[in-house]
Enzyme design. Structure first.
Site, mmCIF file in Angstrom:
data_model
loop_
_atom_site.group_PDB
_atom_site.id
_atom_site.type_symbol
_atom_site.label_atom_id
_atom_site.label_comp_id
_atom_site.label_asym_id
_atom_site.label_seq_id
_atom_site.Cartn_x
_atom_site.Cartn_y
_atom_site.Cartn_z
ATOM 1 N N LYS A 52 0.846 -1.203 0.000
ATOM 2 C CA LYS A 52 0.000 0.000 0.000
ATOM 3 C C LYS A 52 0.873 1.241 0.000
ATOM 4 C CE LYS A 52 -3.780 -2.528 1.998
ATOM 5 N NZ LYS A 52 -4.470 -3.031 3.171
ATOM 6 N N GLN A 96 -5.252 -1.931 9.237
ATOM 7 C CA GLN A 96 -5.005 -3.249 8.633
ATOM 8 C C GLN A 96 -5.641 -4.345 9.494
ATOM 9 O OE1 GLN A 96 -3.429 -3.751 5.594
ATOM 10 N NE2 GLN A 96 -4.072 -5.866 5.851
ATOM 11 N N ASP A 119 -11.368 2.063 3.188
ATOM 12 C CA ASP A 119 -11.587 0.617 3.008
ATOM 13 C C ASP A 119 -13.055 0.322 2.702
ATOM 14 O OD1 ASP A 119 -9.509 -1.195 2.985
ATOM 15 O OD2 ASP A 119 -9.298 -1.246 5.170
#
Ligand code: NAD
Length: 281
Positions: A52, A96, A119
């Site tokens: 990322k 995460q 997300d």
């Protein structure tokens, strides 16, 4: 012979488009910054976080990495999220997953400001998708829609079957295919006669989390097969939920593993980061 849907090439194309967009946004004096929080040092998570960061660098998005100790408390993590929610220079916040067991994932996701929820996991983002309003969309299913569209595969009017009903893949995938006017069925672990259901599919999306479970008995001849699964086999080689060698000869198009759905997830995360700049500017 089946068309092999090249997720690597399509994601590279999307990243190049985003790079150009970011360069233009910067000309207007708008900066982009993604904060990525990792708790503990799970090796797979570290790889994802590293990828990322690399994608952000390529596109021109600043990234802030928070690598927190495994024993970080829920309160400490919530404090950091609240601080990042307030920061005007941070457009996107990503925690995460999975988190260590002592932290309530659901509570952490809800703490993220929905305007920074790149997300697309916040209930507000999911609700917006459900009723067809604007909002961040979960990256993996959003990437699959791009794979289909950019490969010239028609969704409208087609029988679409998804195996799996998880919050991050199966359910948002169903809503997105419905939005594209597909006729959608969601199969899951309690589905009876699974093969009969999956054999109806013109487009079969497999997110079952079981290595090579889907063989040609589950697939209609000429179907498009999208494999979301990622596993390492006994020889440490990557494979998907679909038995690729068995299925590829009978379908019209298929995603390989690796190089299919996987690279799209990061490309769509970058897309959400760019969108977040508009929401926060
Ligand atoms: P999950 O475990 O949360 O969900 C699996 C789903 O499959 C469940 O809804 C369950 O009902 C269904 N299922 C399980 N066994 C079944 C069976 N025998 N028959 C029918 N349905 C069954 O998994 P997930 O998070 O949705 O992920 C699925 C797979 O996709 C995993 O391999 C995961 O690693 C992978 N994944 C890949 C990406 C990517 O970027 N490529 C992103 C997310 C997940």
């Amino acid at each position: 012979m089946a068309q092999i849907i090249d997720g690597k090439a399509i994601s590279a194309q999307i990243k190049d488009e985003l790079k150009e967009k970011v360069a233009n946004i910067k000309k207007d004096g708008i900066t982009l910054c993604l904060a990525v929080i990792q708790v503990g040092n799970d090796p797979a998570s570290s790889v994802y976080v590293g990828n990322k960061k690399k994608a952000c660098e390529y596109i021109g998005i600043e990234s802030l990495a928070y690598e927190l100790e495994e024993n970080t408390t829920q309160e400490e993590l919530l404090d950091l999220i609240h601080e990042l929610n307030k920061r005007q220079d941070v457009n996107g916040i990503l925690v995460q997953l999975p988190l260590p067991k002592h932290i309530d994932e659901d509570m952490i996701i809800r703490a993220i400001d929905p305007s920074k929820d790149v997300d697309g996991f916040h209930p507000q983002s999911v609700g917006a998708l459900c009723i067809g309003q604007k909002g961040f969309i979960s990256c993996t299913p959003a990437g699959i829609i791009q794979l289909l569209k950019r490969s010239g595969i028609e969704i409208a009017g087609k029988e679409c079957v998804i195996i799996g009903r998880s919050n991050i893949v199966g359910k948002p995938m169903a809503l997105l295919l419905l939005r594209e006017n597909g006729t959608v069925t969601v199969a899951h672990s309690k589905t009876e006669n699974l093969k009969e259901v999956t054999k109806r599919a013109d487009i079969l999306v497999v997110a079952v989390g079981r290595p090579k479970m889907i063989t040609r008995e589950y697939v209609k001849e000429g179907a498009v097969v999208i494999d979301v699964g990622i596993h390492r086999n006994e020889n440490n080689k990557l494979c998907g939920d679909v038995d690729y060698d068995d299925v590829a000869p009978i379908c019209s198009a298929i995603t390989p593993v690796p190089g299919g759905v996987g690279p799209m997830t990061i490309a769509m995360l970058m897309n959400n980061c760019v969108e977040s700049a508009h929401l926060n500017s």
